[in-house]
Design a protein around this motif. Structure first.
Motif, PDB file in Angstrom:
ATOM      1  N   VAL A  55       6.232  -9.225  -4.321  1.00  0.00           N
ATOM      2  CA  VAL A  55       5.513  -8.038  -4.313  1.00  0.00           C
ATOM      3  C   VAL A  55       5.684  -7.213  -5.538  1.00  0.00           C
ATOM      4  O   VAL A  55       4.769  -6.358  -6.045  1.00  0.00           O
ATOM      5  CB  VAL A  55       6.280  -7.294  -3.159  1.00  0.00           C
ATOM      6  CG1 VAL A  55       5.757  -5.907  -2.959  1.00  0.00           C
ATOM      7  CG2 VAL A  55       5.691  -7.737  -1.811  1.00  0.00           C
ATOM      8  N   LEU A  56       6.774  -7.163  -6.202  1.00  0.00           N
ATOM      9  CA  LEU A  56       7.066  -6.272  -7.499  1.00  0.00           C
ATOM     10  C   LEU A  56       5.906  -6.830  -8.467  1.00  0.00           C
ATOM     11  O   LEU A  56       5.978  -8.009  -8.783  1.00  0.00           O
ATOM     12  CB  LEU A  56       8.576  -6.516  -8.030  1.00  0.00           C
ATOM     13  CG  LEU A  56       9.353  -5.697  -7.007  1.00  0.00           C
ATOM     14  CD1 LEU A  56      10.792  -5.828  -7.651  1.00  0.00           C
ATOM     15  CD2 LEU A  56       9.158  -4.133  -6.797  1.00  0.00           C
ATOM     16  N   GLY A  57       5.309  -6.086  -9.219  1.00  0.00           N
ATOM     17  CA  GLY A  57       4.452  -6.298 -10.076  1.00  0.00           C
ATOM     18  C   GLY A  57       3.131  -6.413  -9.746  1.00  0.00           C
ATOM     19  O   GLY A  57       2.151  -6.571 -10.561  1.00  0.00           O
ATOM     20  N   ARG A  58       2.929  -6.454  -8.449  1.00  0.00           N
ATOM     21  CA  ARG A  58       1.527  -6.737  -7.804  1.00  0.00           C
ATOM     22  C   ARG A  58       0.599  -5.646  -7.450  1.00  0.00           C
ATOM     23  O   ARG A  58      -0.670  -5.763  -7.404  1.00  0.00           O
ATOM     24  CB  ARG A  58       1.915  -7.790  -6.554  1.00  0.00           C
ATOM     25  CG  ARG A  58       0.520  -8.610  -6.058  1.00  0.00           C
ATOM     26  CD  ARG A  58       0.867  -9.527  -5.038  1.00  0.00           C
ATOM     27  NE  ARG A  58      -0.196 -10.152  -4.288  1.00  0.00           N
ATOM     28  CZ  ARG A  58      -0.275 -11.516  -4.799  1.00  0.00           C
ATOM     29  NH1 ARG A  58       0.751 -11.938  -5.416  1.00  0.00           N
ATOM     30  NH2 ARG A  58      -1.369 -12.097  -4.364  1.00  0.00           N
ATOM     31  N   PHE A  59       1.167  -4.617  -6.968  1.00  0.00           N
ATOM     32  CA  PHE A  59       0.333  -3.483  -6.092  1.00  0.00           C
ATOM     33  C   PHE A  59       0.332  -2.183  -6.876  1.00  0.00           C
ATOM     34  O   PHE A  59       1.548  -1.945  -7.359  1.00  0.00           O
ATOM     35  CB  PHE A  59       0.879  -3.375  -4.463  1.00  0.00           C
ATOM     36  CG  PHE A  59       0.674  -4.512  -3.701  1.00  0.00           C
ATOM     37  CD1 PHE A  59      -0.418  -4.912  -3.057  1.00  0.00           C
ATOM     38  CD2 PHE A  59       2.008  -5.514  -3.528  1.00  0.00           C
ATOM     39  CE1 PHE A  59      -0.575  -5.939  -2.425  1.00  0.00           C
ATOM     40  CE2 PHE A  59       1.385  -6.589  -2.582  1.00  0.00           C
ATOM     41  CZ  PHE A  59       0.434  -6.672  -2.176  1.00  0.00           C
ATOM     42  N   ASP A  60      -0.619  -1.614  -6.687  1.00  0.00           N
ATOM     43  CA  ASP A  60      -0.658  -0.278  -7.241  1.00  0.00           C
ATOM     44  C   ASP A  60      -1.900   0.306  -6.519  1.00  0.00           C
ATOM     45  O   ASP A  60      -2.406  -0.088  -5.509  1.00  0.00           O
ATOM     46  CB  ASP A  60      -0.803   0.007  -8.813  1.00  0.00           C
ATOM     47  CG  ASP A  60      -2.199  -0.666  -9.162  1.00  0.00           C
ATOM     48  OD1 ASP A  60      -3.101  -1.164  -8.396  1.00  0.00           O
ATOM     49  OD2 ASP A  60      -2.125  -0.964 -10.599  1.00  0.00           O
ATOM     50  N   ALA A  61      -2.291   1.703  -6.849  1.00  0.00           N
ATOM     51  CA  ALA A  61      -3.222   2.439  -6.040  1.00  0.00           C
ATOM     52  C   ALA A  61      -4.598   1.507  -6.084  1.00  0.00           C
ATOM     53  O   ALA A  61      -5.361   1.687  -5.142  1.00  0.00           O
ATOM     54  CB  ALA A  61      -3.425   3.583  -6.437  1.00  0.00           C
ATOM     55  N   GLY A  62      -4.929   0.733  -6.992  1.00  0.00           N
ATOM     56  CA  GLY A  62      -5.930   0.152  -7.171  1.00  0.00           C
ATOM     57  C   GLY A  62      -6.040  -0.851  -6.017  1.00  0.00           C
ATOM     58  O   GLY A  62      -7.328  -1.252  -5.514  1.00  0.00           O
ATOM     59  N   ALA A  63      -5.158  -1.525  -5.338  1.00  0.00           N
ATOM     60  CA  ALA A  63      -5.284  -2.402  -4.116  1.00  0.00           C
ATOM     61  C   ALA A  63      -6.042  -1.567  -2.968  1.00  0.00           C
ATOM     62  O   ALA A  63      -6.756  -2.269  -2.036  1.00  0.00           O
ATOM     63  CB  ALA A  63      -3.953  -2.740  -3.514  1.00  0.00           C
ATOM     64  N   MET A  64      -6.026  -0.085  -2.870  1.00  0.00           N
ATOM     65  CA  MET A  64      -6.819   0.569  -1.857  1.00  0.00           C
ATOM     66  C   MET A  64      -8.248   0.208  -1.772  1.00  0.00           C
ATOM     67  O   MET A  64      -8.948   0.519  -1.123  1.00  0.00           O
ATOM     68  CB  MET A  64      -6.569   1.972  -2.017  1.00  0.00           C
ATOM     69  CG  MET A  64      -5.008   2.375  -1.702  1.00  0.00           C
ATOM     70  SD  MET A  64      -4.376   2.393  -0.101  1.00  0.00           S
ATOM     71  CE  MET A  64      -5.103   3.723   0.978  1.00  0.00           C
ATOM     72  N   ARG A  65      -8.686  -0.272  -3.002  1.00  0.00           N
ATOM     73  CA  ARG A  65     -10.334  -0.515  -2.993  1.00  0.00           C
ATOM     74  C   ARG A  65     -10.589  -1.537  -2.238  1.00  0.00           C
ATOM     75  O   ARG A  65     -11.736  -1.815  -2.005  1.00  0.00           O
ATOM     76  CB  ARG A  65     -10.443  -0.558  -4.639  1.00  0.00           C
ATOM     77  CG  ARG A  65     -10.333   0.515  -5.700  1.00  0.00           C
ATOM     78  CD  ARG A  65     -10.940   0.393  -6.874  1.00  0.00           C
ATOM     79  NE  ARG A  65     -10.662  -0.897  -7.601  1.00  0.00           N
ATOM     80  CZ  ARG A  65      -9.750  -0.844  -8.237  1.00  0.00           C
ATOM     81  NH1 ARG A  65      -9.120   0.322  -8.851  1.00  0.00           N
ATOM     82  NH2 ARG A  65      -9.372  -2.019  -9.254  1.00  0.00           N
ATOM     83  N   HIS A  66      -9.705  -2.348  -1.889  1.00  0.00           N
ATOM     84  CA  HIS A  66      -9.935  -3.724  -1.100  1.00  0.00           C
ATOM     85  C   HIS A  66     -10.052  -3.299   0.481  1.00  0.00           C
ATOM     86  O   HIS A  66     -10.409  -4.249   1.208  1.00  0.00           O
ATOM     87  CB  HIS A  66      -8.995  -4.899  -1.564  1.00  0.00           C
ATOM     88  CG  HIS A  66      -9.016  -5.140  -2.780  1.00  0.00           C
ATOM     89  ND1 HIS A  66     -10.138  -5.754  -3.441  1.00  0.00           N
ATOM     90  CD2 HIS A  66      -8.356  -4.999  -3.926  1.00  0.00           C
ATOM     91  CE1 HIS A  66      -9.888  -5.919  -4.852  1.00  0.00           C
ATOM     92  NE2 HIS A  66      -8.638  -5.441  -5.095  1.00  0.00           N
TER      93      HIS A  66
END
Length: 243
Positions: free
Chosen positions: A167-178
């Motif tokens: 999980v670390l290094g994988r998610f930021d706010a950009g994940a919300m676009r999906h």
């Protein structure tokens, strides 16, 4: 609202816990909604199963299918919230709504260093000692009826390094676009670490909003179980009405 219109709800637990984390929510909501809580890979009854986000998304999808009511509201806490984000990307047809609870911080960047340190230290501490510490911590802070199911189900310390490592290094706010469904970002008012990105996460999605549980910390559904449940209930009713 008729029973047929009620949105199904799938709860996904946080780091080291199990489906038992949601015992209070399941008890409070099961008369109104089809509800289920899952054990993620390496946790609870799936303790022997290797962790992976891919396996986690399939477990969530299977839980949605088991309710046999179409796309579901998925409520994910912390690690479970990030797994739910991955589920939203991979299986959008299964998602009617998403609650990110304590999971609105970027898992990228320098602030994650302490979490990487903890992930490296956990395997060096005997599991029975970690279990005693966690049991005492939960029993000291919360009423027995809130945490007993979690304590009884045990902890997944052995899975923590691998899970956080993915999980670390994988998610930021950009994940919300999906995420193709409405999103509720639900945080404890006193959870600064995981509130750090809540505005960015909300801005990244056209149908996301933030709601806070007053005086609650990271384990908001333990700190204020009734308030947490009420927020989820209202969101589920809104989704049901919209449908």
């Amino acid at each position: 609202m008729t029973a047929a219109a009620a949105v199904p709800i799938v709860f996904v637990h946080g780091t080291r816990f199990s489906a038992g984390q949601w015992s209070m929510q399941l008890a409070a909501l099961r008369d109104e909604f089809p509800v289920v809580a899952v054990d993620l890979p390496g946790h609870g009854e799936r303790r022997a199963q290797p962790w992976s986000l891919s396996a986690a998304t399939e477990i969530i999808a299977s839980a949605v299918d088991s309710l046999d009511r179409g796309p579901a509201l998925v409520v994910g806490h912390s690690l479970g919230g990030y797994a739910a984000l991955e589920f939203a990307r991979r299986r959008p047809e299964h998602l009617r709504g998403l609650v990110l609870a304590g999971a609105s911080a970027s898992t990228r960047g320098p602030w994650t260093a302490p979490y990487r340190l903890v992930a490296g230290l956990v395997p060096r501490i005997p599991e029975d000692r970690l279990t005693r510490w966690n049991d005492r911590f939960l029993r000291r802070l919360y009423p027995r009826e809130v945490v007993e199911a979690t304590i009884r189900s045990g902890y997944a310390f052995h899975t923590l390094p691998t899970a956080w490592g993915e999980v670390l290094g994988r998610f930021d706010a950009g994940a919300m676009r999906h995420v193709k469904a409405p999103v509720l970002i639900l945080n404890g008012e006193k959870d600064p670490a995981f509130r750090s990105g809540e505005r960015d996460f909300a801005r990244a999605h056209p149908h996301a909003r933030v709601e806070l549980i007053p005086r609650a910390r990271h384990l908001a559904n333990f700190d204020a179980p009734e308030a947490f449940t009420d927020v989820v209930r209202r969101f589920a009713h809104q989704l049901s009405a919209a449908n």
